[in-house]
Design an enzyme around this catalytic site. Structure first.
Site, mmCIF file in Angstrom:
data_model
loop_
_atom_site.group_PDB
_atom_site.id
_atom_site.type_symbol
_atom_site.label_atom_id
_atom_site.label_comp_id
_atom_site.label_asym_id
_atom_site.label_seq_id
_atom_site.Cartn_x
_atom_site.Cartn_y
_atom_site.Cartn_z
ATOM 1 N N CYS A 76 36.972 43.789 27.977
ATOM 2 C CA CYS A 76 35.712 43.829 27.973
ATOM 3 C C CYS A 76 35.603 43.170 26.179
ATOM 4 C CB CYS A 76 34.611 45.090 27.238
ATOM 5 S SG CYS A 76 34.933 46.090 28.189
ATOM 6 N N ARG A 84 36.968 37.310 29.062
ATOM 7 C CA ARG A 84 37.840 38.930 28.806
ATOM 8 C C ARG A 84 36.768 40.018 29.929
ATOM 9 N NH1 ARG A 84 40.988 38.964 24.111
ATOM 10 N NH2 ARG A 84 41.905 41.586 24.988
ATOM 11 N N TRP A 107 33.569 44.767 31.052
ATOM 12 C CA TRP A 107 34.433 44.589 32.393
ATOM 13 C C TRP A 107 34.277 45.793 32.754
ATOM 14 C CZ3 TRP A 107 38.532 47.420 34.436
ATOM 15 C CH2 TRP A 107 38.848 47.014 35.086
ATOM 16 N N ASN A 160 35.457 49.017 23.771
ATOM 17 C CA ASN A 160 36.484 48.491 24.715
ATOM 18 C C ASN A 160 37.425 49.793 24.968
ATOM 19 O OD1 ASN A 160 37.942 47.670 25.696
ATOM 20 N ND2 ASN A 160 38.341 45.090 23.743
ATOM 21 N N GLY A 161 37.611 50.048 25.925
ATOM 22 C CA GLY A 161 39.038 51.414 26.278
ATOM 23 C C GLY A 161 37.615 52.330 27.847
ATOM 24 N N GLU A 194 54.237 35.267 42.516
ATOM 25 C CA GLU A 194 53.319 34.521 42.489
ATOM 26 C C GLU A 194 51.895 33.404 42.536
ATOM 27 O OE1 GLU A 194 52.135 34.642 39.246
ATOM 28 O OE2 GLU A 194 51.094 33.097 38.353
ATOM 29 N N LYS A 218 47.928 34.433 43.229
ATOM 30 C CA LYS A 218 47.074 33.165 43.156
ATOM 31 C C LYS A 218 45.674 32.782 43.498
ATOM 32 C CE LYS A 218 47.519 32.769 39.434
ATOM 33 N NZ LYS A 218 48.656 33.599 37.908
ATOM 34 N N GLU A 276 43.673 36.045 44.334
ATOM 35 C CA GLU A 276 42.882 35.976 42.627
ATOM 36 C C GLU A 276 41.642 35.198 43.121
ATOM 37 O OE1 GLU A 276 45.603 35.913 39.325
ATOM 38 O OE2 GLU A 276 43.967 36.564 38.261
ATOM 39 N N HIS A 290 62.107 42.140 59.661
ATOM 40 C CA HIS A 290 61.949 43.961 59.551
ATOM 41 C C HIS A 290 60.900 44.396 59.381
ATOM 42 C CE1 HIS A 290 65.973 43.945 58.360
ATOM 43 N NE2 HIS A 290 65.979 43.248 57.844
ATOM 44 N N LYS A 296 39.970 38.634 31.766
ATOM 45 C CA LYS A 296 41.823 38.184 31.361
ATOM 46 C C LYS A 296 42.477 38.664 30.681
ATOM 47 C CE LYS A 296 44.394 34.515 30.490
ATOM 48 N NZ LYS A 296 44.708 34.210 31.273
HETATM 49 O O1 M6R Z 1 48.544 39.431 28.885
HETATM 50 P P1 M6R Z 1 49.078 39.316 29.958
HETATM 51 O O2 M6R Z 1 50.574 38.887 30.251
HETATM 52 O O3 M6R Z 1 50.380 41.312 29.514
HETATM 53 O O4 M6R Z 1 48.754 39.906 31.083
HETATM 54 C C1 M6R Z 1 49.047 40.510 33.003
HETATM 55 C C2 M6R Z 1 48.875 39.778 33.984
HETATM 56 O O5 M6R Z 1 47.192 40.812 33.795
HETATM 57 C C3 M6R Z 1 48.079 38.397 34.372
HETATM 58 O O6 M6R Z 1 49.217 37.795 34.085
HETATM 59 C C4 M6R Z 1 47.657 38.961 35.386
HETATM 60 O O7 M6R Z 1 48.266 39.080 36.703
HETATM 61 C C5 M6R Z 1 46.995 37.254 35.642
HETATM 62 N N1 M6R Z 1 45.454 37.491 36.193
HETATM 63 C C6 M6R Z 1 47.307 36.504 37.423
HETATM 64 O O8 M6R Z 1 46.672 35.883 36.984
#
Ligand code: M6R
Length: 610
Positions: A2, A27, A75, A99-100, A483, A487, A490, A506, A605
């Site tokens: 948040c 965020r 969030w 936040n939290g 990765e 992407k 996500e 396997h 984020k």
């Molecule tokens: O700020 P950070 O690098 O610790 O964030 C880690 C993950 O939350 C972040 O990389 C997340 O997986 C991304 N949204 C991926 O694109």
């Protein structure tokens, strides 16, 4: 997760709050809200589901004038995204943004219900508002009451509190979730991220864990977790960012993909001496001395940063001959990890505020690592402040939730670190020379990928009605497959999984039929022949094959196979290079699917809660 903004000033703060929320929207973006005390001393609250512009439109209709207020973009953790669950939460004259997570909120809720408090939301935050209200007795000040309730809250939180009866004051508490104070002249601000306040100030105080701050227009008083008054030194932050400027691009993600050559150049800048040896001005003699003794590296990270760590493991072990383990922070923090001899703790984190990574770092303090080193993109973040040493990526602000330029600049710093360690520990200097050369050329090679953007865009059409995709790679390209899959999931919501190519038979090979696309990262390297055998196994079973490769790899087109030939690239930087076409492919697939590319559903984020 948040976002929080607070403001106290002698001018109208409504637009400042809204602009702050707009800047924090990446965020968390389920719902947003604000509460202000107006010139008639009324507490007024607005809350809306969805993006900040919806709230802004509603607030605008009412022409509110106010000198003090708090705002929040949510969030959802406890309670679904809805108007009644949106912050601020109110208990008569008390308004709170949070936040939290308050872990013991159910217990507190039951206690407060017995005291006749009525709950209007499903959130954990509402208990904070009622708890503060319930503790007020004749003559108590807000700060006194806040100090009383802190020991009753379990969990991690950053909160800002406003009391209608004392409109010249805001109180903030930092316990596990970041909070900063923005300093103005005759006005002060609060936020969970400095970006929220860059339109009003560049001077910030970063609150420490357990700090409670009392903020008026003219003064900031901070007490630490021992209850002692403390001075925290303000820091001037020189970030400039135009939040309205996506330039020629349609999305921040697209812009950030294209910024990678420059971001890498910026990350390399100032990191070579006149002999082209890697230098890190951030590392003093003490740090150098420690690094010269390192025999093992324990990497801790989450998400994309974890994937960068996985690539680095291949590099540390094969090039610097230093053993390395990589672990997801949320797992590491709840194991009983055994520290290896002469071991360095290396955290990788874009935001510097990821809750699990921070918790793992804190845990490591009792494990006698030689030191903790952070690779991070945000100066002044908690991770930087709590680590022994840090190395900055110079990606610039990354707005898109899907990380792109943060990843490639993390890899750039990691490869620089490999070269640095090779020299410091007198390992194979030829490797070091070749790494430096490859890094110099890298931005130019990535520019060349963009010449193929049209082809990748048209390839994306093949995936418009696909539900599952496999990604495979070998060696240091396996984490790139992971990765690439991350992407795609996500931003396009297509189920994607990555495997080391040798692992297919396997189990996952059972998934391959004429409907299963398999994306293969296949540069010409020493594992290519092995990979070609794996490709054959997929081909024989009718899988739809997409090969990202280079001219020298010698692939020949055949049925059900598409070959994307990219420029040749030095082996050391190949993982950094090969993620770029996969980022582009995911972007164009998501574009066809019409998803919210910069703010994908259910995500935020910076993951500041567990
Ligand atoms: O700020 P950070 O690098 O610790 O964030 C880690 C993950 O939350 C972040 O990389 C997340 O997986 C991304 N949204 C991926 O694109």
């Amino acid at each position: 997760m948040c976002g929080i903004v607070g403001a106290i000033a002698q001018r109208n703060i409504v637009k400042i709050l809204i602009e702050g929320l707009r800047r924090l929207e990446y965020r968390g973006y389920d719902s947003s809200g604000l509460a202000v005390i107006n010139d008639k001393k009324n507490l007024i609250r607005f809350r809306e589901i969805g993006q900040v512009h919806i709230l802004a439109k509603e607030v605008e209709k009412h022409n509110i004038v106010s000198n003090v207020g708090i705002a929040h973009t949510r969030w959802a953790t406890h309670g679904k995204p809805s108007k009644k669950n949106a912050h601020p939460h109110i208990s008569e004259y008390i308004a709170v943004v949070h936040n939290g997570i308050i872990e013991n909120y159910q217990e507190l809720r039951e206690q407060l219900k017995k005291q006749q408090y009525i709950f209007n939301s499903e959130t954990d935050t509402e208990v904070i508002a009622h708890l503060i209200h319930s503790e007020f007795k004749e003559g108590y000040t807000l700060i006194e009451v806040v100090k009383l309730i802190i020991p009753k809250l379990k969990g991690a939180y950053g909160i800002v509190i406003m009391d209608r009866r004392t409109p010249d004051l805001l109180v903030a508490v930092r316990y596990g979730s970041p909070l900063i104070i923005g300093l103005g002249i005759g006005e002060n601000f609060l936020a969970s991220d400095q970006l929220a306040l860059l339109h009003v100030t560049h001077h910030f105080i970063y609150l420490n864990e357990g700090d409670i701050a009392e903020i008026t227009c003219k003064k900031v008083n901070i007490v630490d977790k021992q209850g002692i008054n403390v001075e925290r030194k303000p820091i001037k932050v020189d970030i400039q960012y135009n939040f309205d400027n996506k330039g020629i691009y349609n999305h921040y993600m697209q812009k950030e993909i294209h910024e990678q050559p420059l971001a890498i150049k910026n990350t390399l800048h100032g990191r070579f001496d006149q002999n082209n040896n890697v230098i890190f001005t951030e590392l003093d003699k003490k740090a150098q001395n420690i690094l010269s003794k390192v025999e093992h590296i324990q990497i801790i990270a989450c998400g994309t940063s974890y994937n960068a760590g996985m690539v680095a493991r291949y590099w540390f072990e094969s090039l610097a001959i230093i053993s390395c383990d990589v672990e997801i922070a949320s797992e590491y923090r709840y194991r009983k990890p055994i520290r290896r001899k002469n071991s360095l703790l290396l955290t990788i984190c874009q935001s510097g505020e990821t809750a699990d990574t921070l918790a793992a770092l804190r845990l490591s303090k009792n494990l006698n690592y030689l030191a903790s080193l952070a690779i991070c993109n945000v100066l002044g973040s908690s991770l930087i402040r709590e680590s022994d040493f840090s190395l900055m990526t110079k990606a610039g602000i990354e707005i898109s939730v899907a990380s792109t330029k943060a990843f490639t600049t993390q890899l750039t710093v990691l490869l620089l670190l490999v070269a640095y360690l090779i020299r410091l520990q007198n390992k194979n200097i030829l490797f070091e020379r070749n790494i430096v050369k490859a890094l110099y050329n890298l931005p130019f090679h990535i520019e060349n990928i963009f010449l193929q953007e049209k082809n990748i865009k048209s390839l994306a059409k093949d995936f418009s009605s696909i539900n599952n995709v496999l990604f495979i790679g070998r060696g240091d390209q396996f984490p790139i497959a992971v990765e690439g899959a991350l992407k795609l999931k996500e931003i396009s919501y297509i189920h994607a999984e990555a495997y080391p190519a040798g692992e297919l038979k396997h189990g996952p090979l059972a998934l391959v039929d004429t409907n299963m696309p398999v994306i293969i990262i296949a540069p010409n390297n020493k594992l290519l022949e092995k990979l070609k055998s794996n490709i054959e196994e997929i081909h024989t079973r009718g899988g739809l094959i997409y090969i990202f490769t280079d001219k020298n790899a010698g692939f020949i087109n055949s049925k059900n196979m598409k070959i994307i030939v990219l420029p040749n690239i030095e082996e050391f930087t190949a993982p950094i290079f090969y993620i770029v076409p996969l980022q582009l492919l995911s972007y164009y697939i998501a574009l066809i699917k019409g998803t919210n590319i910069d703010q994908p559903r259910n995500l935020a984020k910076s993951v500041t809660v567990e």
